[in-house]
Design an enzyme around this catalytic site. Structure first.
Site, PDB file in Angstrom:
ATOM      1  N   THR A 119     -28.479  27.042  58.117  1.00  0.00           N
ATOM      2  CA  THR A 119     -27.950  25.677  58.057  1.00  0.00           C
ATOM      3  C   THR A 119     -27.092  25.479  59.301  1.00  0.00           C
ATOM      4  O   THR A 119     -26.082  26.174  59.463  1.00  0.00           O
ATOM      5  CB  THR A 119     -27.072  25.479  56.806  1.00  0.00           C
ATOM      6  OG1 THR A 119     -27.848  25.823  55.664  1.00  0.00           O
ATOM      7  CG2 THR A 119     -26.612  24.040  56.687  1.00  0.00           C
ATOM      8  N   LYS A 129     -30.771  18.679  54.552  1.00  0.00           N
ATOM      9  CA  LYS A 129     -29.940  19.759  54.002  1.00  0.00           C
ATOM     10  C   LYS A 129     -28.470  19.328  53.863  1.00  0.00           C
ATOM     11  O   LYS A 129     -27.841  19.546  52.822  1.00  0.00           O
ATOM     12  CB  LYS A 129     -30.050  20.981  54.932  1.00  0.00           C
ATOM     13  CG  LYS A 129     -29.090  22.100  54.656  1.00  0.00           C
ATOM     14  CD  LYS A 129     -29.401  22.837  53.387  1.00  0.00           C
ATOM     15  CE  LYS A 129     -28.297  23.807  53.039  1.00  0.00           C
ATOM     16  NZ  LYS A 129     -28.522  24.470  51.767  1.00  0.00           N
ATOM     17  N   LYS A 176     -18.372  24.712  55.635  1.00  0.00           N
ATOM     18  CA  LYS A 176     -19.168  24.545  56.861  1.00  0.00           C
ATOM     19  C   LYS A 176     -20.150  23.378  56.698  1.00  0.00           C
ATOM     20  O   LYS A 176     -20.257  22.509  57.572  1.00  0.00           O
ATOM     21  CB  LYS A 176     -19.933  25.850  57.138  1.00  0.00           C
ATOM     22  CG  LYS A 176     -20.957  25.749  58.236  1.00  0.00           C
ATOM     23  CD  LYS A 176     -21.839  26.977  58.312  1.00  0.00           C
ATOM     24  CE  LYS A 176     -23.277  26.580  58.323  1.00  0.00           C
ATOM     25  NZ  LYS A 176     -24.205  27.686  58.436  1.00  0.00           N
TER      26      LYS A 176
HETATM   27  P1  NAD Z   1     -24.542  36.033  55.630  1.00  0.00           P
HETATM   28  O1  NAD Z   1     -23.253  35.981  56.368  1.00  0.00           O
HETATM   29  O2  NAD Z   1     -24.670  36.845  54.403  1.00  0.00           O
HETATM   30  O3  NAD Z   1     -25.714  36.503  56.636  1.00  0.00           O
HETATM   31  C1  NAD Z   1     -25.758  36.205  57.987  1.00  0.00           C
HETATM   32  C2  NAD Z   1     -26.227  37.455  58.706  1.00  0.00           C
HETATM   33  O4  NAD Z   1     -26.404  37.160  60.084  1.00  0.00           O
HETATM   34  C3  NAD Z   1     -25.230  38.614  58.612  1.00  0.00           C
HETATM   35  O5  NAD Z   1     -25.873  39.737  58.027  1.00  0.00           O
HETATM   36  C4  NAD Z   1     -24.836  38.868  60.053  1.00  0.00           C
HETATM   37  O6  NAD Z   1     -24.606  40.237  60.355  1.00  0.00           O
HETATM   38  C5  NAD Z   1     -26.028  38.331  60.805  1.00  0.00           C
HETATM   39  N1  NAD Z   1     -25.761  37.983  62.185  1.00  0.00           N
HETATM   40  C6  NAD Z   1     -24.719  37.274  62.688  1.00  0.00           C
HETATM   41  N2  NAD Z   1     -24.846  37.153  64.033  1.00  0.00           N
HETATM   42  C7  NAD Z   1     -26.001  37.784  64.358  1.00  0.00           C
HETATM   43  C8  NAD Z   1     -26.678  37.992  65.594  1.00  0.00           C
HETATM   44  N3  NAD Z   1     -26.195  37.519  66.752  1.00  0.00           N
HETATM   45  N4  NAD Z   1     -27.833  38.701  65.559  1.00  0.00           N
HETATM   46  C9  NAD Z   1     -28.317  39.177  64.390  1.00  0.00           C
HETATM   47  N5  NAD Z   1     -27.724  39.010  63.199  1.00  0.00           N
HETATM   48  C10 NAD Z   1     -26.587  38.304  63.194  1.00  0.00           C
HETATM   49  O7  NAD Z   1     -24.919  34.496  55.351  1.00  0.00           O
HETATM   50  P2  NAD Z   1     -26.012  33.952  54.318  1.00  0.00           P
HETATM   51  O8  NAD Z   1     -25.362  33.626  53.048  1.00  0.00           O
HETATM   52  O9  NAD Z   1     -27.218  34.834  54.351  1.00  0.00           O
HETATM   53  O10 NAD Z   1     -26.349  32.549  55.024  1.00  0.00           O
HETATM   54  C11 NAD Z   1     -27.212  32.468  56.143  1.00  0.00           C
HETATM   55  C12 NAD Z   1     -27.488  30.993  56.418  1.00  0.00           C
HETATM   56  O11 NAD Z   1     -28.076  30.412  55.259  1.00  0.00           O
HETATM   57  C13 NAD Z   1     -26.226  30.172  56.737  1.00  0.00           C
HETATM   58  O12 NAD Z   1     -26.551  29.256  57.753  1.00  0.00           O
HETATM   59  C14 NAD Z   1     -25.927  29.481  55.417  1.00  0.00           C
HETATM   60  O13 NAD Z   1     -25.225  28.268  55.600  1.00  0.00           O
HETATM   61  C15 NAD Z   1     -27.321  29.268  54.870  1.00  0.00           C
HETATM   62  N6  NAD Z   1     -27.413  29.164  53.404  1.00  0.00           N
HETATM   63  C16 NAD Z   1     -26.753  30.057  52.586  1.00  0.00           C
HETATM   64  C17 NAD Z   1     -26.886  29.927  51.206  1.00  0.00           C
HETATM   65  C18 NAD Z   1     -26.191  30.889  50.261  1.00  0.00           C
HETATM   66  O14 NAD Z   1     -26.182  30.623  49.039  1.00  0.00           O
HETATM   67  N7  NAD Z   1     -25.626  32.003  50.735  1.00  0.00           N
HETATM   68  C19 NAD Z   1     -27.672  28.911  50.663  1.00  0.00           C
HETATM   69  C20 NAD Z   1     -28.351  28.059  51.519  1.00  0.00           C
HETATM   70  C21 NAD Z   1     -28.214  28.196  52.890  1.00  0.00           C
END
Ligand code: NAD
Length: 290
Positions: free
Chosen positions: A87, A162, A237
Site C-alpha cells: 500500500t 485501496k 499510514k
Molecule cells: P511487514 O513490516 O510485516 O513486512 C514488510 C517487509 O518488508 C519486512 O519483512 C521488511 O524486512 C521488508 N523490507 C523492508 N525494506 C526492504 C527492502 N529494501 N528490501 C527487502 N525487504 C524489505 O509489513 P506487512 O504487514 O507485510 O505489510 C506490507 C504491505 O502490505 C504494507 O504496504 C502494508 O500497508 C500492506 N498491507 C498490510 C496488511 C496487514 O494486515 N498487515 C493488509 C493490507 C495491506
C-alpha cells in the site's frame, strides 16, 4: 511461473508460500524476515528479480518501493511484470509503473485487502491498476493468493481504491470501538452487543469479521492481546495516504481526517505503536468524556 518476491513480512511471507505451494518457482528476498516454506532465498533484491516472469513487491511504503524498484527494474527480463502489492501513495505507484514501462516491462499496482488471515488463507482481494496485458499476465498468481481481483483502471487506480477502502475501515473500526466502550458503560453484555449489531444495520467488517472485543465473534487480534494483525501504525499510514490524496484532489473527508488524528494520537502518544489497530477499544475503555 518463475516469481521473484521481495518483502516477506506479515503479508508477503504467506502470499509467497501460497505461490510456492501452488507449484510456482518462487525466489524471495527480505532484509530481515525468514524465507517461507518452499521459497528459495536470494541474497539481493536484484538476484530475486533476475530471470523472473513476474516480480512481486510487498513493502512498507512508497519510499522503500522506489528504492527497491531502482534495484530490480534494470535487471528484469523484457516483457516481465512488476506487480507491487504494497500500500503506497498514488504518486509512487505511478512513478514506479512509468519507470518499469520505460524499461520495456509491464507494471501493475495491486494492493490488497483481507489482512494476514486473507494472506495465509489465499483469500485476499486485489485492486489493480495498470494495462490489460499486465493484469492478464499476473491474474493466475492473483488467483492463487486471493479470492477476487478487480481491475480498477490505469496505473495508480488500485492504490486509489485501496486508500478509499481503508479510510472506511479506519472510520468503522473507531466507530465500532467507541460503541463497545459506550455499551460497557451502559451495562450491556459484549456478546449481546455483538449478537445484535452483527446482524443489524451497524454491522461491518470491523464488527463481524475482526471484532475488537476479546472473546467475542470470530478469532481476531483482540483474542491475542491485540498483537497485529494489522498494526495501528499501518492504519495510520493508510489514513495519511487518504488525506494526502484528498488534499491533492480537493475532496472533503472530515471523518477520514478525524480518524487520522485519532490514530496519530494513539500511535504517537498513547502506546498504540506495535498494537493491532483494533486496540482502539481498550483506548476508549479507559477514557471518559473530558
Ligand atoms: P511487514 O513490516 O510485516 O513486512 C514488510 C517487509 O518488508 C519486512 O519483512 C521488511 O524486512 C521488508 N523490507 C523492508 N525494506 C526492504 C527492502 N529494501 N528490501 C527487502 N525487504 C524489505 O509489513 P506487512 O504487514 O507485510 O505489510 C506490507 C504491505 O502490505 C504494507 O504496504 C502494508 O500497508 C500492506 N498491507 C498490510 C496488511 C496487514 O494486515 N498487515 C493488509 C493490507 C495491506
Amino acid at each position: 511461473m518463475k516469481v521473484g518476491f521481495i518483502g516477506l513480512g506479515n503479508m508477503g511471507g504467506p502470499m509467497a508460500a501460497n505461490l510456492a505451494k501452488a507449484g510456482h518457482e518462487v525466489t524471495g528476498f527480505d532484509l530481515a524476515a525468514p524465507m517461507p516454506e518452499g521459497v528459495s532465498k536470494a541474497d539481493t533484491a536484484a538476484a530475486a528479480a533476475t530471470g523472473a516472469d513476474v516480480v512481486i513487491t510487498m513493502l512498507p511504503n512508497g519510499q522503500i518501493l522506489r528504492a527497491v524498484a531502482d534495484e530490480i527494474l534494470p535487471v528484469m527480463s523484457a516483457g516481465a511484470v512488476h506487480a507491487d502489492c504494497s500500500t503506497v501513495d498514488v504518486d509512487s505507484a505511478r512513478a514506479v509503473a512509468k519507470q518499469a514501462e520505460e524499461a520495456g516491462l509491464l507494471a501493475i499496482d495491486a494492493p490488497v485487502s483481507g489482512g494476514v488471515g486473507g494472506a495465509a488463507g489465499g483469500t485476499l482481494t486485489f485492486m489493480a491498476g495498470g494495462s490489460d496485458a499486465a493484469f492478464a499476465k499476473v491474474s493466475p498468481l492473483l488467483d492463487v493468493m486471493g479470492q477476487k481481483a478487480v481491475h480498477c483502471g490505469a496505473s495508480g487506480a488500485g492504490q486509489a481504491a485501496k486508500i478509499c477502502n481503508n479510510m472506511i475501515l479506519g472510520v468503522t473500526m473507531i466507530a465500532t470501538c467507541e460503541a463497545f466502550a459506550l455499551a460497557d458503560k451502559l451495562g450491556l453484555d459484549r456478546q449481546k452487543m455483538f449478537d445484535v449489531v452483527s446482524t443489524s444495520s451497524g454491522y461491518s467488517w470491523s464488527m463481524n469479521a475482526y471484532c475488537p472485543a476479546p472473546g467475542v465473534g470470530p478469532q481476531s487480534p483482540a483474542d491475542n492481546d491485540y498483537q497485529p494483525g494489522f498494526a495501528a501504525e499501518l492504519m495510520l499510514k493508510d489514513l495519511r495516504l487518504s488525506q494526502q490524496a484528498a488534499a491533492s484532489a480537493d475532496a472533503d473527508t472530515p471523518m477520514g481526517q478525524l480518524a487520522e488524528t485519532l490514530y496519530s494520537t494513539f500511535v504517537d502518544t498513547e502506546n498504540g505503536k506495535g498494537m493491532d489497530f483494533s486496540a482502539m477499544l481498550p483506548r476508549f475503555e479507559k477514557r471518559g468524556r473530558g
